[in-house]
Design a protein around this motif. Structure first.
Motif, short mmCIF file in Angstrom:
data_model
loop_
_atom_site.label_atom_id
_atom_site.label_comp_id
_atom_site.label_asym_id
_atom_site.label_seq_id
_atom_site.Cartn_x
_atom_site.Cartn_y
_atom_site.Cartn_z
N ALA A 55 0.84 -1.21 0.00
CA ALA A 55 0.00 0.00 0.00
C ALA A 55 0.87 1.25 0.00
N ASN A 56 1.90 1.25 0.83
CA ASN A 56 2.75 2.46 0.91
C ASN A 56 3.57 2.68 -0.35
N LEU A 69 1.32 4.26 -2.94
CA LEU A 69 1.19 5.70 -2.67
C LEU A 69 2.49 6.42 -3.03
N ASN A 71 12.33 1.02 4.67
CA ASN A 71 11.82 2.40 4.63
C ASN A 71 12.55 3.22 3.57
N ILE A 116 11.20 2.39 0.01
CA ILE A 116 9.91 3.03 -0.31
C ILE A 116 10.10 4.55 -0.41
N ASP A 117 10.90 5.10 0.48
CA ASP A 117 11.19 6.55 0.43
C ASP A 117 11.77 6.96 -0.92
N CYS A 155 9.25 7.14 -3.46
CA CYS A 155 8.48 8.36 -3.21
C CYS A 155 9.19 9.59 -3.79
N ASN A 156 10.50 9.59 -3.71
CA ASN A 156 11.29 10.75 -4.12
C ASN A 156 11.94 10.60 -5.50
N MET A 182 0.88 15.59 3.58
CA MET A 182 1.72 14.40 3.52
C MET A 182 1.03 13.21 4.19
N SER A 187 -1.75 12.09 3.72
CA SER A 187 -2.51 11.30 2.75
C SER A 187 -1.59 10.52 1.81
N ARG A 188 -0.27 10.69 1.96
CA ARG A 188 0.67 9.92 1.16
C ARG A 188 1.10 8.63 1.84
N THR A 208 -0.44 5.06 3.89
CA THR A 208 -1.64 4.30 4.20
C THR A 208 -1.85 4.33 5.71
N GLY A 215 11.10 9.97 2.63
CA GLY A 215 9.85 9.82 1.88
C GLY A 215 8.71 9.34 2.75
N ASN A 216 7.69 8.78 2.12
CA ASN A 216 6.46 8.50 2.86
C ASN A 216 6.60 7.37 3.89
N SER A 217 7.45 6.39 3.61
CA SER A 217 7.56 5.29 4.57
C SER A 217 8.16 5.78 5.88
N ARG A 275 5.72 7.87 7.91
CA ARG A 275 4.84 7.07 8.78
C ARG A 275 5.48 6.86 10.15
#
Lengths: 274, 274, 274
Positions: free
Chosen positions: B29-30, B33, B251, B254-255, B258-259, C191, C193-194, C196, C245-247, C250
């Motif tokens: 899921a992440n 996104l 992490n 995934i980061d 994202c970037n 952020m 919402s980026r 889950t 990033g998003n991970s 979180r």
């Protein structure tokens, strides 16, 4: 001695079958990879016997048990016993419901476990049919202190005798024993109770340690507890530097397992044998 | 060309329906996104057809399959086919049990997949009915090397012909092909195999790439593999700086997705077409 | 006032029973521990009544609902009502399928909820039987702006009257109201919402806030929303420093909840009462 247990995991890359809860399953998989093992999660009755057959150990964790997976646990456990694969039991939250109590009882009756790991309330519940589980945490009334240590060790040795399993009772002070000897382990950090899954991860990791050290179940279990405790301490040192919170602490903990060396293990382990 | 695939995901924010395992579902899921998509996980037979109808692609992953979700996979897959939504298949651990083999076979018979992604052992199992899956990892005997590369490409093109799907075989060297062309991709880092879910995450991300690039399934799949590999490398650079372990590496990975920018993609992609 | 709600959670360590989805369940458990509560996840019909009996609140989240857990939700909800334990409802993705709509309706009919939290599309769907849910995200057509704010508040108060529950509509602007008063909360960061689970985590945390402040459900809910929003902002400050990033975001978010103090809460909260 305990250090060798740790090294054997790295050498043998054991494949561990986990029937476990969906809350901490990802952390269990990652800590197995971190310590040098390899995870496979599978819980359907139609395949668990085959899956466990290709693995080196089976870990059963009842954290989010349900009717469907209970029968899978029984099937996998019996098959593992048949094949002489070690089986480890984590009776998460036993005492909190009839379903957990009955399931735990049935599992103990029908499966031979090499290691049973829980907090003191869970182990008391298993052994005595009482104990005051507060959800998935140990009840404060049950906490092991230096005053109660000797009696808890005696109790744990007795339960080991009854079950034939190494008993691991983890908390502020950890006790790992068979019928004769008890490792009392002083590693660990209270921050470990501020994340979900430190118990589940330890149990999963015990699967790898035991699979790699089948001839020494007591030392394998004690070594896994030491490793987890040492890494809990190292992770906390890092937390103090960075000022992060519990979510990052979880990552630090798994990271430290990933980066643990025989040398750090040797220097960090704090235990006595009674 | 591959870079445009990447950019289209960001532009279109595709909604991806995943029927996937509970081990790596949060990471899937992440990463969806992170790459610019949006995830929805749903696996009950009573709703999967409706859910997949409002989505732009469907990802089916059998990592922790069970009887209940198998029928959901079939229902959702057929509905997606009916609506011309792309469907991606990740046959996690096929070869490890009859249930996985039979389920994979049934899915291949009844659903038209646009992409099938697995490690070499899984794809061999699907295509040939053998292969030596070691749990969820590729068997060492199957590993793709520069010596075996040409024959693996020929094999993959043949399997693409048989299934009508783009075939993605990932490992140290990645192969993504249709019946005519094969992208051989040299991105990635061994550290990616020290975390759980790098394969699952890639497959989930392929859902977003394919949904945003339906006219180019081969390039969409190759682009997702490149993106993942590039980010695996960038994440490893960061790991070397910080000295963290596998949990933090997850992490970072995934980061980096994202970037990721078109520019980093362009500079990082290492592949040839054969 | 809101700050006291926050402090009561730390004092009382409420135990929260969650029947929730398997996508974000680990994050929900960790955020409950972070805020000062304690989680227990359990969803089998044979035990949910007992489990909820030993807890201080029940959180029901239909994110990955299935036939098996729907009956568990009903059983647990009724038992919690019987015992006067607060019950919180997160109707994830309602509007996306008949199963979700019918389940949500049934839950609203048979269980008395103290708080219902969702995005605007979900709450509109619950209240009006329409709304244009886009999977698990709010539809752009539904977004709350300063222009629509008054009418949304009126709508939410009406729904509170109908259900007897505090209604929490979260998004760029958050609205938390009972029949008389509405907290309009301006904390938070896009952020959130980026990743889950920011919604699920908030709902889980509301369980702890409400359990610790049963006499003040409106303020408890508003306080949880503020806390989450403040920490979303603080986490974003950290993200800007590190370029992650998003991970990692979180983790930062949960970390900030873990490290939140009454003082930070006081300084950070941005809201008005209408």
């Amino acid at each position: 001695m305990l250090k060798e247990m740790f090294e054997n995991v790295k050498k043998k890359t054991p494949l561990i079958h986990c029937i476990t809860n969906y809350v901490t399953v990802n952390d269990c998989a990652n800590i197995l990879l971190a310590c040098g093992g390899s995870p496979i999660m599978s819980d359907d009755a139609a395949e668990v016997e085959e899956i466990t057959s290709i693995c080196n150990a089976l870990v059963i964790n009842i954290g989010t048990l349900n009717q469907r997976t209970i029968s899978s646990m029984l099937l996998a456990g019996k098959k593992a016993n048949e094949l002489n694969h070690p089986v480890i039991f984590d009776p998460v939250g036993v005492g909190a419901s009839k379903l957990r109590n009955e399931t735990a009882e049935k599992l103990l009756e029908e499966i031979k476990f090499q290691i049973i790991r829980g907090n003191i309330s869970e182990i008391k519940m298993l052994a005595l049919g009482n104990g005051s589980t507060k959800g998935v945490d140990a009840d404060i009334a049950d906490v092991v202190t230096s005053e109660t240590l000797d009696s808890v060790i005696a109790f744990a040795k007795e339960f080991s005798k009854k079950t034939g399993a190494v008993i691991a009772i983890t908390g502020a002070i950890d006790i790992v024993c068979d019928t004769n000897n008890a490792y009392v382990i002083y590693n660990g950090h209270p921050m470990m109770s501020r994340i979900t899954g430190s118990g589940c991860m330890l149990t999963a990791m015990m699967g790898a340690y035991l699979a790699a050290n089948q001839e020494n179940p007591l030392e394998a279990a004690a070594s896994a507890v030491c490793a987890m405790g040492i890494c809990g301490e190292l992770a906390y040192e890092k937390l103090e530097e960075t000022g992060a919170g519990n979510s990052t602490y979880r990552n630090y903990l798994i990271d430290e397992i990933c980066n643990l060396t025989a040398d750090k293990f040797e220097r960090g382990a704090k235990y006595e044998v009674r």
